[in-house]
Design a protein around this motif. Structure first.
Motif, PDB file in Angstrom:
ATOM      1  N   ALA A  13      44.289  16.882  41.263  1.00 36.16           N
ATOM      2  CA  ALA A  13      45.525  17.619  41.552  1.00 36.16           C
ATOM      3  C   ALA A  13      46.115  18.184  40.264  1.00 36.16           C
ATOM      4  CB  ALA A  13      46.532  16.719  42.248  1.00 36.16           C
ATOM      5  N   THR A  14      46.149  17.370  39.235  1.00 35.91           N
ATOM      6  CA  THR A  14      46.680  17.812  37.950  1.00 35.91           C
ATOM      7  C   THR A  14      45.856  18.960  37.383  1.00 35.91           C
ATOM      8  OG1 THR A  14      47.469  15.571  37.490  1.00 35.91           O
ATOM      9  CG2 THR A  14      47.273  17.060  35.625  1.00 35.91           C
ATOM     10  N   GLU A  15      44.537  18.845  37.473  1.00 34.73           N
ATOM     11  CA  GLU A  15      43.657  19.890  36.943  1.00 34.73           C
ATOM     12  C   GLU A  15      43.820  21.194  37.707  1.00 34.73           C
ATOM     13  OE1 GLU A  15      39.885  18.019  37.280  1.00 34.73           O
ATOM     14  OE2 GLU A  15      40.240  16.616  35.609  1.00 34.73           O
ATOM     15  N   ILE A  16      43.947  21.107  39.028  1.00 39.84           N
ATOM     16  CA  ILE A  16      44.105  22.314  39.844  1.00 39.84           C
ATOM     17  C   ILE A  16      45.442  22.985  39.567  1.00 39.84           C
ATOM     18  CG2 ILE A  16      44.430  23.120  42.226  1.00 39.84           C
ATOM     19  CD1 ILE A  16      42.293  20.999  43.022  1.00 39.84           C
ATOM     20  N   VAL A  17      46.502  22.183  39.473  1.00 44.09           N
ATOM     21  CA  VAL A  17      47.819  22.737  39.159  1.00 44.09           C
ATOM     22  C   VAL A  17      47.784  23.461  37.820  1.00 44.09           C
ATOM     23  CG1 VAL A  17      50.173  22.097  38.467  1.00 44.09           C
ATOM     24  CG2 VAL A  17      49.187  21.165  40.571  1.00 44.09           C
ATOM     25  N   SER A  18      47.173  22.833  36.813  1.00 44.87           N
ATOM     26  CA  SER A  18      47.085  23.445  35.492  1.00 44.87           C
ATOM     27  C   SER A  18      46.303  24.758  35.530  1.00 44.87           C
ATOM     28  CB  SER A  18      46.421  22.466  34.520  1.00 44.87           C
ATOM     29  OG  SER A  18      46.303  23.043  33.236  1.00 44.87           O
ATOM     30  N   ARG A  19      45.180  24.750  36.222  1.00 42.77           N
ATOM     31  CA  ARG A  19      44.355  25.954  36.316  1.00 42.77           C
ATOM     32  C   ARG A  19      45.110  27.082  37.024  1.00 42.77           C
ATOM     33  NH1 ARG A  19      41.428  27.237  40.603  1.00 42.77           N
ATOM     34  NH2 ARG A  19      41.149  25.064  41.289  1.00 42.77           N
ATOM     35  N   CYS A  20      45.794  26.751  38.115  1.00 43.07           N
ATOM     36  CA  CYS A  20      46.516  27.776  38.878  1.00 43.07           C
ATOM     37  C   CYS A  20      47.651  28.391  38.071  1.00 43.07           C
ATOM     38  CB  CYS A  20      47.056  27.185  40.175  1.00 43.07           C
ATOM     39  SG  CYS A  20      45.793  26.782  41.393  1.00 43.07           S
ATOM     40  N   LEU A  21      48.332  27.575  37.271  1.00 40.95           N
ATOM     41  CA  LEU A  21      49.434  28.088  36.468  1.00 40.95           C
ATOM     42  C   LEU A  21      48.922  28.919  35.290  1.00 40.95           C
ATOM     43  CD1 LEU A  21      51.817  24.991  36.437  1.00 40.95           C
ATOM     44  CD2 LEU A  21      52.135  27.131  37.688  1.00 40.95           C
ATOM     45  N   GLN A  22      47.780  28.521  34.734  1.00 38.75           N
ATOM     46  CA  GLN A  22      47.225  29.270  33.609  1.00 38.75           C
ATOM     47  C   GLN A  22      46.794  30.675  34.031  1.00 38.75           C
ATOM     48  OE1 GLN A  22      44.125  26.799  31.989  1.00 38.75           O
ATOM     49  NE2 GLN A  22      45.566  25.304  31.150  1.00 38.75           N
ATOM     50  N   ASP A  23      46.308  30.793  35.256  1.00 36.36           N
ATOM     51  CA  ASP A  23      45.907  32.112  35.768  1.00 36.36           C
ATOM     52  C   ASP A  23      46.806  32.460  36.954  1.00 36.36           C
ATOM     53  OD1 ASP A  23      44.680  34.465  36.302  1.00 36.36           O
ATOM     54  OD2 ASP A  23      42.732  33.626  36.861  1.00 36.36           O
ATOM     55  N   TRP A  24      48.113  32.525  36.674  1.00 38.85           N
ATOM     56  CA  TRP A  24      49.072  32.702  37.770  1.00 38.85           C
ATOM     57  C   TRP A  24      48.900  34.018  38.531  1.00 38.85           C
ATOM     58  CZ3 TRP A  24      51.164  30.421  41.385  1.00 38.85           C
ATOM     59  CH2 TRP A  24      52.165  31.024  42.158  1.00 38.85           C
ATOM     60  N   PRO A  25      48.595  35.142  37.886  1.00 34.80           N
ATOM     61  CA  PRO A  25      48.415  36.365  38.676  1.00 34.80           C
ATOM     62  C   PRO A  25      47.382  36.205  39.791  1.00 34.80           C
ATOM     63  CG  PRO A  25      48.602  36.921  36.371  1.00 34.80           C
ATOM     64  CD  PRO A  25      48.512  35.421  36.432  1.00 34.80           C
ATOM     65  N   LYS A  26      46.271  35.550  39.502  1.00 33.86           N
ATOM     66  CA  LYS A  26      45.254  35.318  40.525  1.00 33.86           C
ATOM     67  C   LYS A  26      45.766  34.337  41.580  1.00 33.86           C
ATOM     68  CE  LYS A  26      40.491  33.703  41.139  1.00 33.86           C
ATOM     69  NZ  LYS A  26      39.281  33.170  40.429  1.00 33.86           N
ATOM     70  N   SER A  27      46.472  33.311  41.134  1.00 31.00           N
ATOM     71  CA  SER A  27      47.028  32.321  42.074  1.00 31.00           C
ATOM     72  C   SER A  27      48.099  32.953  42.955  1.00 31.00           C
ATOM     73  CB  SER A  27      47.619  31.140  41.292  1.00 31.00           C
ATOM     74  OG  SER A  27      46.645  30.526  40.483  1.00 31.00           O
ATOM     75  N   ALA A  28      48.879  33.870  42.379  1.00 31.01           N
ATOM     76  CA  ALA A  28      49.917  34.549  43.156  1.00 31.01           C
ATOM     77  C   ALA A  28      49.299  35.390  44.260  1.00 31.01           C
ATOM     78  CB  ALA A  28      50.775  35.421  42.239  1.00 31.01           C
ATOM     79  N   GLU A  29      48.141  35.977  43.993  1.00 28.17           N
ATOM     80  CA  GLU A  29      47.434  36.727  45.036  1.00 28.17           C
ATOM     81  C   GLU A  29      47.027  35.805  46.179  1.00 28.17           C
ATOM     82  OE1 GLU A  29      44.136  38.813  43.440  1.00 28.17           O
ATOM     83  OE2 GLU A  29      45.335  40.078  42.100  1.00 28.17           O
ATOM     84  N   MET A  30      46.551  34.612  45.835  1.00 32.24           N
ATOM     85  CA  MET A  30      46.182  33.648  46.865  1.00 32.24           C
ATOM     86  C   MET A  30      47.400  33.251  47.691  1.00 32.24           C
ATOM     87  SD  MET A  30      44.411  29.866  46.505  1.00 32.24           S
ATOM     88  CE  MET A  30      42.844  30.520  45.917  1.00 32.24           C
ATOM     89  N   ALA A  31      48.527  33.010  47.009  1.00 29.57           N
ATOM     90  CA  ALA A  31      49.752  32.642  47.722  1.00 29.57           C
ATOM     91  C   ALA A  31      50.192  33.756  48.665  1.00 29.57           C
ATOM     92  CB  ALA A  31      50.855  32.326  46.719  1.00 29.57           C
ATOM     93  N   GLY A  32      50.107  35.005  48.196  1.00 28.69           N
ATOM     94  CA  GLY A  32      50.473  36.136  49.049  1.00 28.69           C
ATOM     95  C   GLY A  32      49.560  36.273  50.243  1.00 28.69           C
ATOM     96  N   ARG A  33      48.270  36.024  50.023  1.00 26.49           N
ATOM     97  CA  ARG A  33      47.312  36.077  51.117  1.00 26.49           C
ATOM     98  C   ARG A  33      47.626  34.982  52.142  1.00 26.49           C
ATOM     99  NH1 ARG A  33      43.258  36.858  47.910  1.00 26.49           N
ATOM    100  NH2 ARG A  33      42.734  34.661  47.619  1.00 26.49           N
ATOM    101  N   GLY A  34      47.958  33.818  51.640  1.00 28.77           N
ATOM    102  CA  GLY A  34      48.306  32.717  52.546  1.00 28.77           C
ATOM    103  C   GLY A  34      49.548  33.018  53.360  1.00 28.77           C
ATOM    104  N   ARG A  35      50.546  33.603  52.700  1.00 28.47           N
ATOM    105  CA  ARG A  35      51.782  33.942  53.416  1.00 28.47           C
ATOM    106  C   ARG A  35      51.490  34.925  54.546  1.00 28.47           C
ATOM    107  NH1 ARG A  35      57.421  35.707  50.388  1.00 28.47           N
ATOM    108  NH2 ARG A  35      58.798  35.038  52.081  1.00 28.47           N
ATOM    109  N   SER A  36      50.664  35.911  54.287  1.00 33.33           N
ATOM    110  CA  SER A  36      50.333  36.897  55.327  1.00 33.33           C
ATOM    111  C   SER A  36      49.571  36.253  56.479  1.00 33.33           C
ATOM    112  CB  SER A  36      49.495  38.033  54.719  1.00 33.33           C
ATOM    113  OG  SER A  36      50.234  38.753  53.763  1.00 33.33           O
TER     114      SER A  36
END
Length: 362
Positions: A317-340
């Motif tokens: 969990a810690t590793e995934i959180v760190s990775r997602c925050l380091q590449d937030w633009p890509k993670s934000a795309e995933m979040a937007g896709r999930g919201r849709s």
């Protein structure tokens, strides 16, 4: 369809509601304030949120609310909350009764319903001890394993899902200043979740991590000055948790907090086996945050690696959180896709249609 929907309140939310409704002096006014705050709205059917004239809603365990109604209707004496709820159902001429608080109002209550009630449903997505729900037309829930356990106890059980609150569309369009958010319970009963929260909290020195925790009375006592002298060690939270712990949040305040967060951390509490999809998943994705949750079987629209991220251990969990925050633009795309995806799959219109289909055949 003359629909009556009954719900219930968490004790910690009741204190919040009492503050919001401190100036209210009638049933209608207190109920309006509650519904406007949106607590539990993912479970409320479309006619309730639309304030349709054929739909009636109440919180049957809210004594203040219910006694307002009893007084306004001229009920004599001091009737019990059960008597008031039955009187409301009869007064409304209810045809379909949908109960979100069936452990409080089980089969014995169903047997007392007035003759106008033709169909009965209840929502129960958690283990419920020896509660008897066999008198309900169907028990509804979104965890297949728990539904199967109800079937084994003689109930008809049907798959049903929460639906996004349309007001969620208003949140999460500004800057997301919180890196990781967790909102929920923390106790010795949440073993796996507690380990994950502690692990992620250790990065609070470099990340903005917010935990809004609904702590038990013993936990609060154990962490007080007096509690330090009492044998309550097992109820104390780790220092890494205590340093960032804030009080619980509810309703619109919760939506606002999710909308200000990049990641919402989630973890099951071992009540539904490997089934996943608790309320926090819908709330997080509905307000546009990236859901990072524990591995398991998720409902449609919640796909690991595509619309959400999942972890198999606290360290992961810690590793995934760190990775997602380091590449937030890509993670934000995933979040937007999930919201849709969840907006399309779990709308109030589709939830209401599914409920109508169940009412027609159960």
């Amino acid at each position: 369809m003359r629909l009556f929907q009954n719900s219930g309140l968490y004790p910690s939310y009741l204190a919040h509601l009492n503050q919001l409704a401190a100036e209210a002096s009638s049933f209608e006014e207190r109920r309006r304030i509650f519904l406007d705050d949106r607590f539990g709205a993912l479970h409320f059917l479309k006619p309730v949120l639309d304030q349709a004239p054929e739909a009636f809603f109440t919180n049957g365990d809210d004594e203040t609310l219910q006694r307002y109604w009893a007084r306004e209707q001229g009920l004599p004496g001091k009737p019990t909350l059960e008597v008031i709820l039955l009187a409301q159902i009869e007064h409304h001429r209810t045809e379909v009764f949908y109960n979100l608080d069936p452990v409080r109002y089980p089969s014995a209550f169903v047997g007392k319903l007035p003759g106008c009630v033709r169909k009965t449903f209840c929502w129960r997505a958690a283990p419920s001890g020896n509660a008897d729900l066999t008198a309900y037309g169907a028990v509804l829930g979104n965890f297949p394993s728990i539904l199967e356990s109800w079937r084994q106890r003689g109930c008809r059980a049907e798959l049903f899902f929460p639906a996004l609150d349309p007001l969620m569309d208003e949140y999460g369009h500004g800057e997301r200043t919180i890196d990781v958010l967790f909102v929920g319970g923390y106790s010795r009963h949440h073993t796996a979740r507690a380990k994950t929260l502690e692990q992620v909290a250790r990065s609070a020195d470099t990340r903005r991590i917010v935990y809004c925790l609904d702590a038990s009375r013993l936990t609060k006592l154990s962490e007080s000055a007096i509690g330090a002298w009492l044998p309550l060690q097992r109820h104390r939270r780790p220092d890494s948790i205590v340093k960032i712990a804030k009080p619980p949040v509810f309703g619109r305040q919760f939506y606002e907090l999710i909308g200000s967060s990049k990641i919402v951390l989630n973890g099951a509490i071992n009540m539904a086996g490997t089934d996943r999809g608790n309320m926090r998943c819908f709330e997080a994705m509905g307000c546009g945050a990236l859901l990072v949750s524990d591995a398991g079987g998720y409902p449609d629209g919640m796909e690991p690696g595509l619309t959400i991220e999942t972890y198999a251990s606290p360290q992961a969990a810690t590793e995934i959180v760190s990775r997602c925050l380091q590449d937030w633009p890509k993670s934000a795309e995933m979040a937007g896709r999930g919201r849709s995806r969840v907006r399309e799959a779990y709308s109030k219109a589709s939830q209401w249609k599914r409920f109508g289909d169940l009412a027609a055949r159960v």
